[in-house]
Every structure is written in structure tokens, then in C-alpha cells.
Design a protein around this motif. Structure first.
Motif, PDB file in Angstrom:
ATOM      1  N   TRP A 112      68.990  34.269  40.442  1.00  0.00           N
ATOM      2  CA  TRP A 112      68.413  35.557  40.449  1.00  0.00           C
ATOM      3  C   TRP A 112      67.128  35.832  39.454  1.00  0.00           C
ATOM      4  CZ3 TRP A 112      68.993  39.235  43.698  1.00  0.00           C
ATOM      5  CH2 TRP A 112      70.061  39.497  44.399  1.00  0.00           C
ATOM      6  N   GLY A 113      67.205  35.220  38.339  1.00  0.00           N
ATOM      7  CA  GLY A 113      65.942  35.172  37.380  1.00  0.00           C
ATOM      8  C   GLY A 113      64.853  34.622  38.168  1.00  0.00           C
ATOM      9  N   LEU A 114      64.782  33.391  39.137  1.00  0.00           N
ATOM     10  CA  LEU A 114      63.846  33.036  39.694  1.00  0.00           C
ATOM     11  C   LEU A 114      63.278  33.882  40.591  1.00  0.00           C
ATOM     12  CD1 LEU A 114      61.932  30.639  40.103  1.00  0.00           C
ATOM     13  CD2 LEU A 114      63.682  29.468  41.626  1.00  0.00           C
ATOM     14  N   TRP A 115      64.082  34.438  41.356  1.00  0.00           N
ATOM     15  CA  TRP A 115      63.820  35.370  42.494  1.00  0.00           C
ATOM     16  C   TRP A 115      63.091  36.371  42.084  1.00  0.00           C
ATOM     17  CZ3 TRP A 115      62.700  36.705  47.159  1.00  0.00           C
ATOM     18  CH2 TRP A 115      63.034  37.955  47.556  1.00  0.00           C
ATOM     19  N   LEU A 116      63.469  37.199  40.950  1.00  0.00           N
ATOM     20  CA  LEU A 116      63.068  38.325  40.299  1.00  0.00           C
ATOM     21  C   LEU A 116      61.547  37.999  39.564  1.00  0.00           C
ATOM     22  CD1 LEU A 116      65.969  40.071  38.610  1.00  0.00           C
ATOM     23  CD2 LEU A 116      64.933  40.430  40.677  1.00  0.00           C
ATOM     24  N   MET A 117      61.289  36.661  39.241  1.00  0.00           N
ATOM     25  CA  MET A 117      60.125  36.429  38.884  1.00  0.00           C
ATOM     26  C   MET A 117      59.138  36.312  39.901  1.00  0.00           C
ATOM     27  SD  MET A 117      60.537  33.748  35.311  1.00  0.00           S
ATOM     28  CE  MET A 117      60.795  32.240  36.386  1.00  0.00           C
ATOM     29  N   LEU A 118      59.700  35.547  41.013  1.00  0.00           N
ATOM     30  CA  LEU A 118      58.708  35.216  42.042  1.00  0.00           C
ATOM     31  C   LEU A 118      58.390  36.517  42.847  1.00  0.00           C
ATOM     32  CD1 LEU A 118      60.326  32.403  44.057  1.00  0.00           C
ATOM     33  CD2 LEU A 118      58.317  32.476  42.816  1.00  0.00           C
ATOM     34  N   LEU A 119      59.360  37.575  42.664  1.00  0.00           N
ATOM     35  CA  LEU A 119      59.077  38.994  43.437  1.00  0.00           C
ATOM     36  C   LEU A 119      58.080  39.669  42.466  1.00  0.00           C
ATOM     37  CD1 LEU A 119      59.810  41.169  45.525  1.00  0.00           C
ATOM     38  CD2 LEU A 119      61.628  42.009  43.900  1.00  0.00           C
ATOM     39  N   PHE A 120      58.259  39.527  41.072  1.00  0.00           N
ATOM     40  CA  PHE A 120      57.195  40.320  40.264  1.00  0.00           C
ATOM     41  C   PHE A 120      55.938  39.971  40.306  1.00  0.00           C
ATOM     42  CE2 PHE A 120      55.206  40.453  35.985  1.00  0.00           C
ATOM     43  CZ  PHE A 120      55.135  41.944  35.751  1.00  0.00           C
ATOM     44  N   GLY A 121      55.691  38.435  40.353  1.00  0.00           N
ATOM     45  CA  GLY A 121      54.408  37.709  40.645  1.00  0.00           C
ATOM     46  C   GLY A 121      53.946  38.180  41.969  1.00  0.00           C
ATOM     47  N   ALA A 122      54.631  38.240  43.019  1.00  0.00           N
ATOM     48  CA  ALA A 122      54.032  38.735  44.355  1.00  0.00           C
ATOM     49  C   ALA A 122      53.609  40.203  44.348  1.00  0.00           C
ATOM     50  CB  ALA A 122      55.104  38.576  45.432  1.00  0.00           C
ATOM     51  N   ILE A 123      54.265  41.105  43.502  1.00  0.00           N
ATOM     52  CA  ILE A 123      53.891  42.575  43.419  1.00  0.00           C
ATOM     53  C   ILE A 123      52.527  42.259  42.759  1.00  0.00           C
ATOM     54  CG2 ILE A 123      54.344  44.846  42.338  1.00  0.00           C
ATOM     55  CD1 ILE A 123      57.218  44.138  43.188  1.00  0.00           C
ATOM     56  N   ILE A 124      52.407  41.789  41.449  1.00  0.00           N
ATOM     57  CA  ILE A 124      51.224  41.674  40.658  1.00  0.00           C
ATOM     58  C   ILE A 124      50.105  41.312  41.646  1.00  0.00           C
ATOM     59  CG2 ILE A 124      50.185  40.579  38.760  1.00  0.00           C
ATOM     60  CD1 ILE A 124      51.917  42.969  38.169  1.00  0.00           C
ATOM     61  N   ALA A 125      50.180  40.093  42.164  1.00  0.00           N
ATOM     62  CA  ALA A 125      49.144  39.491  43.084  1.00  0.00           C
ATOM     63  C   ALA A 125      48.800  40.263  43.966  1.00  0.00           C
ATOM     64  CB  ALA A 125      49.833  38.244  43.692  1.00  0.00           C
ATOM     65  N   TRP A 126      49.723  40.941  44.986  1.00  0.00           N
ATOM     66  CA  TRP A 126      49.320  41.911  45.858  1.00  0.00           C
ATOM     67  C   TRP A 126      48.389  43.154  45.463  1.00  0.00           C
ATOM     68  CZ3 TRP A 126      50.638  47.169  46.536  1.00  0.00           C
ATOM     69  CH2 TRP A 126      49.853  47.975  47.594  1.00  0.00           C
ATOM     70  N   VAL A 127      48.764  43.660  43.988  1.00  0.00           N
ATOM     71  CA  VAL A 127      48.181  44.686  43.365  1.00  0.00           C
ATOM     72  C   VAL A 127      46.712  44.138  43.077  1.00  0.00           C
ATOM     73  CG1 VAL A 127      48.018  46.351  41.357  1.00  0.00           C
ATOM     74  CG2 VAL A 127      50.018  46.088  42.603  1.00  0.00           C
ATOM     75  N   MET A 128      46.606  43.143  42.441  1.00  0.00           N
ATOM     76  CA  MET A 128      45.278  42.499  41.707  1.00  0.00           C
ATOM     77  C   MET A 128      44.450  41.890  42.945  1.00  0.00           C
ATOM     78  SD  MET A 128      45.594  43.510  38.779  1.00  0.00           S
ATOM     79  CE  MET A 128      44.368  42.623  37.755  1.00  0.00           C
ATOM     80  N   TRP A 129      44.859  41.700  44.096  1.00  0.00           N
ATOM     81  CA  TRP A 129      44.198  40.946  45.180  1.00  0.00           C
ATOM     82  C   TRP A 129      43.014  41.675  45.679  1.00  0.00           C
ATOM     83  CZ3 TRP A 129      45.450  35.912  46.342  1.00  0.00           C
ATOM     84  CH2 TRP A 129      44.609  35.219  47.291  1.00  0.00           C
ATOM     85  N   PRO A 130      41.578  41.046  45.632  1.00  0.00           N
ATOM     86  CA  PRO A 130      40.589  41.811  45.934  1.00  0.00           C
ATOM     87  C   PRO A 130      40.798  42.366  47.470  1.00  0.00           C
ATOM     88  CG  PRO A 130      40.024  40.001  45.797  1.00  0.00           C
ATOM     89  CD  PRO A 130      41.412  39.968  45.278  1.00  0.00           C
ATOM     90  N   SER A 131      40.458  43.602  47.764  1.00  0.00           N
ATOM     91  CA  SER A 131      40.290  44.415  48.938  1.00  0.00           C
ATOM     92  C   SER A 131      39.752  45.381  49.121  1.00  0.00           C
ATOM     93  CB  SER A 131      41.805  44.524  49.381  1.00  0.00           C
ATOM     94  OG  SER A 131      41.740  45.396  50.682  1.00  0.00           O
ATOM     95  N   LYS A 132      38.651  45.474  50.006  1.00  0.00           N
ATOM     96  CA  LYS A 132      37.714  46.617  49.959  1.00  0.00           C
ATOM     97  C   LYS A 132      38.336  47.915  50.277  1.00  0.00           C
ATOM     98  CE  LYS A 132      33.650  43.647  51.321  1.00  0.00           C
ATOM     99  NZ  LYS A 132      32.623  43.543  52.332  1.00  0.00           N
TER     100      LYS A 132
END
Length: 53
Positions: A15-35
Motif C-alpha cells: 500500500w505504501g508503494l502504491w500510494l507513493m506511485l499514485l502521488f508521483g503520478a499526480i505530481i507529474a501530471w500537474v507539472m508536465w508541460p502542456s500548452k
């Protein structure tokens, strides 16, 4: 019923690994450059500065 207990015991540490991966994916989606998203974020950032006449 014992099968589900064993299954739960197997997945419980992940569960800890799953939550860290989910958190990282959300941060990557927010920070990913998109016009389009950049334009939306700039618009949202200006909300406090809009004149409310």
C-alpha cells in the motif's frame, strides 16, 4: 477464507508503494508541460487579481 487472509497479508506492505506511485503520478501530471493546461493555469492564477466591480 484463508485465501483472502493470505492475499491481504501479501498486499498489505504494498500500500505504501502504491500510494507513493499514485502521488508521483499526480505530481507529474500537474507539472508536465502542456500548452492547454498552461493557459488554463495562467487564467486560474489571475483570479485573485481580477477586478470585482
Amino acid at each position: 477464507m484463508e485465501f483472502f487472509t493470505q492475499l491481504a497479508d501479501f498486499f498489505r506492505p504494498l500500500w505504501g508503494l502504491w500510494l507513493m506511485l499514485l502521488f508521483g503520478a499526480i505530481i507529474a501530471w500537474v507539472m508536465w508541460p502542456s500548452k492547454k493546461r498552461n493557459k488554463d493555469m495562467e487564467s486560474h492564477a489571475q483570479i485573485p487579481f481580477r477586478d470585482q466591480d
